[in-house]
Scaffold this active site. Structure first.
Site, short mmCIF file in Angstrom:
data_model
loop_
_atom_site.label_atom_id
_atom_site.label_comp_id
_atom_site.label_asym_id
_atom_site.label_seq_id
_atom_site.Cartn_x
_atom_site.Cartn_y
_atom_site.Cartn_z
N ASP A 210 0.68 -1.09 0.06
CA ASP A 210 0.11 -0.02 0.00
C ASP A 210 1.01 1.22 -0.07
OD1 ASP A 210 -2.30 2.01 0.58
OD2 ASP A 210 -3.25 0.17 0.97
N HIS A 233 2.04 2.27 -3.12
CA HIS A 233 0.88 2.93 -3.64
C HIS A 233 1.38 4.64 -3.63
CE1 HIS A 233 -2.40 0.13 -3.10
NE2 HIS A 233 -1.79 -0.37 -4.02
#
Ligand SMILES: *[C@@H]1O[C@H](CO)[C@@H](O)[C@H](O)[C@H]1NC(C)=O
Ligand SMILES: *[C@@H]1O[C@H](CO)[C@@H](O)[C@H](O)[C@H]1NC(C)=O
Ligand SMILES: *[C@@H]1O[C@H](CO)[C@@H](O)[C@H](O)[C@H]1NC(C)=O
Ligand SMILES: *[C@@H]1O[C@H](CO)[C@@H](O)[C@H](O)[C@H]1NC(C)=O
Length: 395
Positions: A210, A233
């Protein structure tokens, strides 16, 4: 790596040997054992010591259960983690954290060791990317109200949820930290910071499923420097504006960082709701290298995952004094730059300088879109900057 480790172990022994009054509290447990009780006891004793002290976890692998190490302590305290501590891989029962450090002023955590969250089973049970009301999984390492602290040379591996979460910190530095989990592990944010003043994340490597670094509300004065992210991310300010009682964000500097193979590069995201009306200001991204990054530069004021908000509503988070300078490399999709500011509250004083982002896909070339913003342009812009700002880009 081997040389570096050898040097840091030598350095630790020197410090212990030379520092006349740094008392050492060794956990005194054999490798392979569960050190939860021994660590808590060593920490509690060290915390009560009237002078500087060190809690030592020597080389070797140990089991470690949920633990809270809470101050205030009578003097500065250091935890030297030389070994590897492993969480219970089967624990997926809704606990909120694995290791927590709380209310400690004058704290060091170093030693070259590893926190292994053993997240494999937890990732498979995690449905938070599909459902809003999902079971909480433990954050690997929490720092709550820790001040004047330095975290150096440790590794966080395979967290079940976030690797590191920081709240209520003042003057805290992370340096030479390594964070690793597979790209497909859900919600394994690298370092999440919020409601703090003065955090530096320096010379670190974050490869996870993430966000690499995510910045929550109330963060003031954050420096992220020489950090390599990817996969994951990317670096994200927000999401902001989901809850009432949020606080302003200001003074965020992201410099000399590399993003490789990340979904999103550098972004600011706010919810399209009026839960709160805060300002996020003085946010600067400079000298960023992108390697095959999807959505490299993104301001998204209509951030609405799971479609659980009304996108027609305007975000009430005001974005002011934002800059992107010397951002270069390759994009993994054609949307190289997207500045989508709030309809009711345009972004003000946004500067872009020396943007050079290439996209080689068949649906190229790269695009640069703007809505509700008139950026001030300097230096080169590749792709060509939004020619008619303040209009919604054609979809
Ligand atoms: C910040 O914390 C470090 C310890 O990591 C300490 O040496 C330094 O004096 C602190 N700085 C301030 C301004 O308090
Ligand atoms: C970033 O790197 C450049 C060139 O390597 C260097 O001159 C500059 O001082 C660095 N900036 C910061 C804030 O570290
Ligand atoms: C870029 O990343 C995508 C995955 O996001 C991958 O499929 C592709 O092969 C990569 N391209 C290059 C040139 O590395
Ligand atoms: C934005 O920058 C200007 C000029 O540097 C400054 O006067 C203003 O106070 C800043 N606004 C915010 C909200 O930080």
């Amino acid at each position: 790596m081997g040389v570096h480790f050898g040097v840091s172990v030598f350095f630790v022994f020197c410090l212990v040997g030379l520092s006349a009054n740094a008392k050492v509290f060794n956990i005194g447990s054999p490798p392979g054992s569960d050190i939860t009780k021994a660590l808590l006891k060593a920490f509690t004793e060290a915390c009560q010591a009237p002078t500087k002290s060190t809690v030592m976890i020597p080389k070797g692998e140990y089991k470690l259960g949920e633990i809270e190490m809470t101050g205030p302590c009578k003097a500065p305290i250091r935890i030297a983690l030389q070994g590897t501590v492993k969480a219970d891989g089967n624990l997926i029962n809704g606990k909120e954290k694995w290791v927590a450090f709380r209310n400690i002023d004058g704290f060091k955590l170093n030693g070259g060791g590893v926190f292994d969250g053993e997240g494999n089973n937890a990732w498979r049970s995690n449905n938070c990317h599909k459902t809003f009301n999902c079971k909480k999984l433990p954050i690997s390492i929490r720092f709550d109200f820790v001040t004047n602290a330095k975290i150096r040379g440790i590794t966080s591996l395979d967290a079940k949820h976030f690797h590191i979460n920081v709240i209520g910190a003042k003057n805290m530095t992370f340096e030479d930290v390594k964070i690793v989990a597979p790209a497909e592990s859900p919600n394994t944010d690298g370092i999440h910071v919020g409601r703090s003043d003065g955090i530096r994340i320096i010379n670190s490597f974050i490869s996870t499923g993430d966000d690499c670094v995510s910045v929550g509300d109330g963060m003031k004065n954050l420096l992220v420097e020489r950090v390599t992210c990817g996969p994951g991310h990317g670096i994200s300010i927000g999401s902001l504006g989901r809850y009432s009682h949020e606080e302003d964000v200001s003074g965020i500097k992201i410099v000399n960082c590399t993003l490789q193979e990340t979904d999103n590069g550098i972004r600011i995201k706010t919810w399209p709701s009026a839960a709160c009306s805060t300002t996020a200001s003085d946010i600067h991204f400079q000298n960023i290298i992108l390697k095959n990054v999807t959505n490299p530069i993104l301001i998204d004021q209509e951030y609405c995952p799971w479609n659980q908000c009304n996108k027609q509503k305007s975000s009430t988070i005001k974005l002011v004094n934002i800059s992107f300078k010397n951002i270069r490399g390759t994009s993994g999709n054609k949307d190289a730059v997207k500045l989508l500011c709030a309809k009711g509250l345009p972004c003000t004083n946004v500067e872009l300088g020396d943007i050079n982002i290439k996209y080689n896909g068949a649906d190229g070339p790269a695009t640069f879109q703007c809505a509700n913003v008139s950026p001030k342009l300097m230096g080169t812009q590749t792709p060509k900057a939004c020619s008619s700002p303040l209009t919604k880009p054609a979809k």
